[in-house]
Design an enzyme around this catalytic site. Structure first.
Site, PDB file in Angstrom:
ATOM      1  N   LYS A   9       0.388  -1.459   0.262  1.00  0.00           N
ATOM      2  CA  LYS A   9       0.225   0.069  -0.028  1.00  0.00           C
ATOM      3  C   LYS A   9       1.018   1.024   0.486  1.00  0.00           C
ATOM      4  O   LYS A   9       1.765   0.994   0.077  1.00  0.00           O
ATOM      5  CB  LYS A   9      -1.177   0.265   1.221  1.00  0.00           C
ATOM      6  CG  LYS A   9      -1.859  -1.365   1.449  1.00  0.00           C
ATOM      7  CD  LYS A   9      -2.849  -1.234   2.369  1.00  0.00           C
ATOM      8  CE  LYS A   9      -3.671  -2.412   2.443  1.00  0.00           C
ATOM      9  NZ  LYS A   9      -4.696  -2.431   3.574  1.00  0.00           N
ATOM     10  N   TYR A  49     -11.875  -2.900  -3.617  1.00  0.00           N
ATOM     11  CA  TYR A  49     -12.618  -3.142  -2.114  1.00  0.00           C
ATOM     12  C   TYR A  49     -14.169  -3.129  -2.216  1.00  0.00           C
ATOM     13  O   TYR A  49     -14.473  -2.570  -0.729  1.00  0.00           O
ATOM     14  CB  TYR A  49     -11.928  -1.767  -1.386  1.00  0.00           C
ATOM     15  CG  TYR A  49     -10.497  -2.548  -0.494  1.00  0.00           C
ATOM     16  CD1 TYR A  49     -10.337  -3.321   0.062  1.00  0.00           C
ATOM     17  CD2 TYR A  49      -9.590  -1.354  -0.885  1.00  0.00           C
ATOM     18  CE1 TYR A  49      -8.611  -3.681   0.638  1.00  0.00           C
ATOM     19  CE2 TYR A  49      -8.163  -0.933  -0.908  1.00  0.00           C
ATOM     20  CZ  TYR A  49      -7.976  -2.333   0.627  1.00  0.00           C
ATOM     21  OH  TYR A  49      -6.585  -2.731   0.391  1.00  0.00           O
ATOM     22  N   ARG A  85      -0.875 -15.328   3.588  1.00  0.00           N
ATOM     23  CA  ARG A  85      -1.688 -14.063   4.791  1.00  0.00           C
ATOM     24  C   ARG A  85      -0.900 -13.965   6.357  1.00  0.00           C
ATOM     25  O   ARG A  85      -1.225 -13.008   7.046  1.00  0.00           O
ATOM     26  CB  ARG A  85      -3.384 -15.209   5.453  1.00  0.00           C
ATOM     27  CG  ARG A  85      -4.075 -14.552   3.849  1.00  0.00           C
ATOM     28  CD  ARG A  85      -4.278 -12.797   3.521  1.00  0.00           C
ATOM     29  NE  ARG A  85      -5.454 -12.961   5.005  1.00  0.00           N
ATOM     30  CZ  ARG A  85      -6.715 -11.607   5.261  1.00  0.00           C
ATOM     31  NH1 ARG A  85      -6.495 -10.699   4.365  1.00  0.00           N
ATOM     32  NH2 ARG A  85      -7.393 -11.608   6.254  1.00  0.00           N
ATOM     33  N   THR A  91      -5.210  -7.847  10.245  1.00  0.00           N
ATOM     34  CA  THR A  91      -5.915  -7.299   9.347  1.00  0.00           C
ATOM     35  C   THR A  91      -5.194  -5.910  10.683  1.00  0.00           C
ATOM     36  O   THR A  91      -4.641  -4.902  10.204  1.00  0.00           O
ATOM     37  CB  THR A  91      -6.618  -7.135   9.659  1.00  0.00           C
ATOM     38  OG1 THR A  91      -7.527  -7.839   8.641  1.00  0.00           O
ATOM     39  CG2 THR A  91      -7.700  -5.695   9.095  1.00  0.00           C
ATOM     40  N   ASN A 112      -1.978   0.082   7.447  1.00  0.00           N
ATOM     41  CA  ASN A 112      -1.642  -1.403   7.841  1.00  0.00           C
ATOM     42  C   ASN A 112      -0.641  -2.008   6.551  1.00  0.00           C
ATOM     43  O   ASN A 112      -0.247  -3.416   6.201  1.00  0.00           O
ATOM     44  CB  ASN A 112      -2.372  -2.593   8.400  1.00  0.00           C
ATOM     45  CG  ASN A 112      -3.486  -2.955   7.337  1.00  0.00           C
ATOM     46  OD1 ASN A 112      -3.871  -2.207   5.885  1.00  0.00           O
ATOM     47  ND2 ASN A 112      -3.967  -4.007   7.405  1.00  0.00           N
ATOM     48  N   HIS A 115      -1.870  -5.493   1.477  1.00  0.00           N
ATOM     49  CA  HIS A 115      -2.858  -6.394   0.636  1.00  0.00           C
ATOM     50  C   HIS A 115      -1.968  -7.224   0.514  1.00  0.00           C
ATOM     51  O   HIS A 115      -1.851  -7.679  -0.524  1.00  0.00           O
ATOM     52  CB  HIS A 115      -3.575  -5.450   0.294  1.00  0.00           C
ATOM     53  CG  HIS A 115      -4.924  -6.063   0.149  1.00  0.00           C
ATOM     54  ND1 HIS A 115      -6.393  -6.594   0.148  1.00  0.00           N
ATOM     55  CD2 HIS A 115      -4.842  -7.547  -1.626  1.00  0.00           C
ATOM     56  CE1 HIS A 115      -6.426  -7.283  -0.828  1.00  0.00           C
ATOM     57  NE2 HIS A 115      -5.977  -7.835  -1.869  1.00  0.00           N
ATOM     58  N   GLU A 126      -8.961 -10.694  -8.074  1.00  0.00           N
ATOM     59  CA  GLU A 126      -8.186  -9.842  -7.745  1.00  0.00           C
ATOM     60  C   GLU A 126      -6.897  -9.726  -9.216  1.00  0.00           C
ATOM     61  O   GLU A 126      -6.656  -9.009  -9.328  1.00  0.00           O
ATOM     62  CB  GLU A 126      -7.803  -9.234  -6.509  1.00  0.00           C
ATOM     63  CG  GLU A 126      -8.197  -9.601  -5.375  1.00  0.00           C
ATOM     64  CD  GLU A 126      -8.134  -9.469  -3.974  1.00  0.00           C
ATOM     65  OE1 GLU A 126      -8.923  -9.118  -3.222  1.00  0.00           O
ATOM     66  OE2 GLU A 126      -6.751  -9.716  -3.769  1.00  0.00           O
TER      67      GLU A 126
HETATM   68  P1  DAT Z   1      -7.643  -7.415   5.191  1.00  0.00           P
HETATM   69  O1  DAT Z   1      -6.527  -6.352   4.882  1.00  0.00           O
HETATM   70  O2  DAT Z   1      -6.266  -8.043   6.319  1.00  0.00           O
HETATM   71  O3  DAT Z   1      -8.281  -8.560   4.141  1.00  0.00           O
HETATM   72  P2  DAT Z   1     -10.128  -6.381   4.975  1.00  0.00           P
HETATM   73  O4  DAT Z   1     -10.324  -7.461   4.009  1.00  0.00           O
HETATM   74  O5  DAT Z   1     -11.162  -6.872   6.144  1.00  0.00           O
HETATM   75  O6  DAT Z   1      -8.533  -7.233   5.851  1.00  0.00           O
HETATM   76  O7  DAT Z   1      -9.788  -5.163   5.387  1.00  0.00           O
HETATM   77  C1  DAT Z   1      -9.394  -4.065   4.866  1.00  0.00           C
HETATM   78  C2  DAT Z   1      -8.706  -3.516   4.976  1.00  0.00           C
HETATM   79  O8  DAT Z   1     -10.311  -2.428   4.667  1.00  0.00           O
HETATM   80  C3  DAT Z   1      -7.597  -3.328   6.335  1.00  0.00           C
HETATM   81  O9  DAT Z   1      -6.225  -4.140   5.424  1.00  0.00           O
HETATM   82  C4  DAT Z   1      -7.336  -2.001   6.680  1.00  0.00           C
HETATM   83  C5  DAT Z   1      -9.051  -1.370   6.079  1.00  0.00           C
HETATM   84  N1  DAT Z   1     -10.583  -2.084   7.202  1.00  0.00           N
HETATM   85  C6  DAT Z   1     -10.753  -3.242   8.263  1.00  0.00           C
HETATM   86  N2  DAT Z   1     -10.782  -3.155   8.655  1.00  0.00           N
HETATM   87  C7  DAT Z   1     -11.298  -1.676   9.809  1.00  0.00           C
HETATM   88  C8  DAT Z   1     -11.742  -0.495  10.636  1.00  0.00           C
HETATM   89  N3  DAT Z   1     -12.470  -1.498  11.233  1.00  0.00           N
HETATM   90  N4  DAT Z   1     -11.572   0.348  10.753  1.00  0.00           N
HETATM   91  C9  DAT Z   1     -10.617   0.369   9.890  1.00  0.00           C
HETATM   92  N5  DAT Z   1      -9.981   0.275   8.993  1.00  0.00           N
HETATM   93  C10 DAT Z   1     -10.748  -0.761   8.407  1.00  0.00           C
HETATM   94 MG    MG Z   2      -9.380  -8.244   2.958  1.00  0.00          MG
END
Ligand code: DAT
Ligand code: MG
Length: 148
Positions: A9, A49, A85, A91, A112, A115, A126
């Protein structure tokens, strides 16, 4: 062989973590099949997303992803989706174990660093979105030293 989509990112790029992150996947034994450095626009980020469009953090997430260039990659190997992962970590970096990328390099969930696809099916989607032109065709000569 299984493939996954991994994206560094904008914060990972800005913080100079590109080499470190690629090195972790390389040293594990996975094969790099696709790589590009690019900026994406809002429509593209929203598509990537799309599953999260109803979440309260969606707009902030899209703004973050379009705030600078990202490194988009396809990595290949046995169980690479699940293992990728694990290499990335939970996350929320507050919960990511030390030794994972997020555990070692991130603090806030909204910064974070990286991805990774969460399932074989989402990886397929994707990779199709980010690499419509396809990926490189090669296999590492080290494979007999990595797989038994
Ligand atoms: P990941 O990236 O671990 O697959 P995800 O697909 O649930 O997690 O969410 C995508 C991104 O969105 C994640 O990397 C960071 C952001 N995100 C997820 N949950 C969040 C939250 N509760 N508050 C703020 N940002 C969040
Ligand atoms: Mg995800």
């Amino acid at each position: 062989m299984e493939q996954t989509f991994i994206m560094i990112k904008p914060d990972g790029v800005q913080r100079g973590l590109v080499g470190e992150i690629i090195g972790r996947f390389e040293k594990k034994g996975f094969s790099l099949k696709g790589l590009k450095f690019l900026n994406v626009d809002q429509a593209f980020a929203e598509k990537h997303y799309a599953d999260l469009s109803s979440k309260p953090f969606f707009n902030g997430l899209v703004e973050y992803i379009i705030s600078g260039p990202v490194v988009a990659m396809v990595w290949e190997g046995k169980n690479v989706v699940t293992t990728g992962r694990k290499i990335i970590g939970a996350t929320n970096p507050a919960d990511s174990a030390p030794g994972t990328i997020r555990g070692d390099f991130a603090i806030d969930i909204g910064r974070n660093v990286i991805h990774g696809s969460d399932a074989v099916e989402s990886a397929r989607k994707e990779i199709g979105l980010w690499f419509p032109e396809g990926v490189a065709n090669w296999s590492s000569s080290l494979q007999p030293w990595i797989y038994e």
